[in-house]
Design a protein around this motif. Sequence first.
Motif, PDB file in Angstrom:
ATOM      1  N   ASP A 276       4.483 -10.886  -5.021  1.00 15.98           N
ATOM      2  CA  ASP A 276       5.348  -9.866  -4.424  1.00 15.98           C
ATOM      3  C   ASP A 276       4.829  -8.462  -4.722  1.00 15.98           C
ATOM      4  N   THR A 277       4.331  -8.267  -5.938  1.00 11.62           N
ATOM      5  CA  THR A 277       3.801  -6.959  -6.313  1.00 11.62           C
ATOM      6  C   THR A 277       2.586  -6.603  -5.471  1.00 11.62           C
ATOM      7  N   THR A 278       1.682  -7.550  -5.326  1.00 17.72           N
ATOM      8  CA  THR A 278       0.490  -7.335  -4.517  1.00 17.72           C
ATOM      9  C   THR A 278       0.852  -7.088  -3.059  1.00 17.72           C
ATOM     10  N   SER A 279       1.756  -7.895  -2.541  1.00 17.86           N
ATOM     11  CA  SER A 279       2.160  -7.765  -1.142  1.00 17.86           C
ATOM     12  C   SER A 279       2.884  -6.447  -0.886  1.00 17.86           C
ATOM     13  N   LYS A 280       3.686  -6.016  -1.850  1.00 14.80           N
ATOM     14  CA  LYS A 280       4.406  -4.750  -1.695  1.00 14.80           C
ATOM     15  C   LYS A 280       3.423  -3.589  -1.594  1.00 14.80           C
ATOM     16  N   GLN A 281       2.347  -3.651  -2.382  1.00 14.26           N
ATOM     17  CA  GLN A 281       1.337  -2.599  -2.327  1.00 14.26           C
ATOM     18  C   GLN A 281       0.662  -2.572  -0.956  1.00 14.26           C
ATOM     19  N   GLN A 282       0.312  -3.756  -0.446  1.00 10.85           N
ATOM     20  CA  GLN A 282      -0.355  -3.812   0.850  1.00 10.85           C
ATOM     21  C   GLN A 282       0.599  -3.407   1.965  1.00 10.85           C
ATOM     22  N   ALA A 283       1.857  -3.802   1.843  1.00 12.24           N
ATOM     23  CA  ALA A 283       2.852  -3.411   2.844  1.00 12.24           C
ATOM     24  C   ALA A 283       2.992  -1.897   2.898  1.00 12.24           C
ATOM     25  N   ALA A 284       3.055  -1.269   1.724  1.00 13.12           N
ATOM     26  CA  ALA A 284       3.212   0.190   1.666  1.00 13.12           C
ATOM     27  C   ALA A 284       2.028   0.895   2.299  1.00 13.12           C
ATOM     28  N   GLU A 285       0.837   0.339   2.119  1.00  7.40           N
ATOM     29  CA  GLU A 285      -0.360   0.943   2.710  1.00  7.40           C
ATOM     30  C   GLU A 285      -0.296   0.936   4.231  1.00  7.40           C
ATOM     31  N   ASN A 286       0.490   0.009   4.769  1.00  7.95           N
ATOM     32  CA  ASN A 286       0.600  -0.121   6.211  1.00  7.95           C
ATOM     33  C   ASN A 286       1.947   0.369   6.743  1.00  7.95           C
ATOM     34  N   GLY A 287       2.678   1.109   5.907  1.00 14.71           N
ATOM     35  CA  GLY A 287       3.925   1.697   6.341  1.00 14.71           C
ATOM     36  C   GLY A 287       5.029   0.701   6.590  1.00 14.71           C
ATOM     37  N   LEU A 288       4.989  -0.426   5.885  1.00 14.57           N
ATOM     38  CA  LEU A 288       5.978  -1.479   6.076  1.00 14.57           C
ATOM     39  C   LEU A 288       6.757  -1.723   4.800  1.00 14.57           C
ATOM     40  N   SER A 289       7.967  -2.209   4.956  1.00 11.17           N
ATOM     41  CA  SER A 289       8.712  -2.715   3.806  1.00 11.17           C
ATOM     42  C   SER A 289       8.169  -4.087   3.459  1.00 11.17           C
TER      43      SER A 289
END
Length: 376
Positions: A276-289
């Motif tokens: 979840d931590t890794t995915s949250k970082q990648q999501a933020a980089e793409n402007g997504l929740s």
Amino acid sequence: MRKKFLVITMCMCMAVMTAACSTGTTNSTEKTTITEESNTSSENESDVQSNAADSQADIYNVIFEDNGYVKDVNAGDLVKLYDYSQIKTIAKADVAPSDQEVQSTIDQVRKMFAKTKEVRDRAVEDGDIICMDFTGKVDGVEFEGGKSENYVFDPRYDNFIDGFYEQIIGHTPSEEPFDIQVKFPDGYREESLRGKDATFTIVLHYIEEDDLPEFNDAFVKDTLGETVTAEEYRQNIKDSLQQEKVMDYLYDKILEESSVDSIPQTIIDALMKIVDTTSKQQAAENGLSLEDFYKQIDADGTRREELCNNQAKAILVIQAMAEKEGIEANDDNVIEYFGTTDMRDSYVQQFGKGYSYSGALPALVIQKIAQNVTVE
């Protein structure tokens, strides 16, 4: 072999999201909203990064002891370990590196000493690094952050709107401009551009290529500082790649043939939090929740569940082997694994000591087992 074990974050890159457009970032001639926002927070940037690193290390490190073992777990009680002592020989055909693999490794070394050159006499191919000017317009009007001059676009790292780079492929550098058409995604971070059609006018200046040094005795001795000939260096690379393949073979074989009776929920929970931590970082980089990110790549959670269960099994099997062989990760053998003290310290700072040392444990175990195996 090392690629199998360093961090689970590498495994979690299940999809590269392309919803965000990085036009007009660090090498743009005009400031964008993103750049301006990052400038306003620069005073606290180091503190924020430090706190984020501390928080990430806590998340990654939660279940591991400093020796790389899982806390309060005797893996030997949970794992039916394959009897790897019966592996005496490995067929050379199964582990011998190809000439292409050897050359690819040598080329990677050459690239470390490559100079770049500007190419203008051929068309852009997929994967090329290019230098260009671009100007974006929506309904005929330029928009903020959509213009740049002499932008060096590297498709390995830059993440523009879908179709942007693809429409440049096939064009030959020239001072004559050409237009491409793109559509901003509905989830684009700039609300006013969401779902809008845009026209980008491109001036393609050049293609950037590596000018690799010739691989010969002089390069090996003078540039690399080795005391062997080029052919001897090539053979050393071949031997090293074969040893890595031997270790990969043993790891895959033992993991496949071993089974785990039960996986403690604490391990699954910890790994899921890392994912979840890794995915949250990648999501933020793409402007997504995080929620929207998961909707796109793993809506029902099955991929995350499979990932965590497979990783948990690998962790327990390796620890069962380590317990059997009497091997623990320590400062000396982990530094040898990472190559340098600085590299070890970098991982420890980012992920915590236990997690980083757990990443080294598989190689330490498999190396010992490989000592009793011959290649025929």
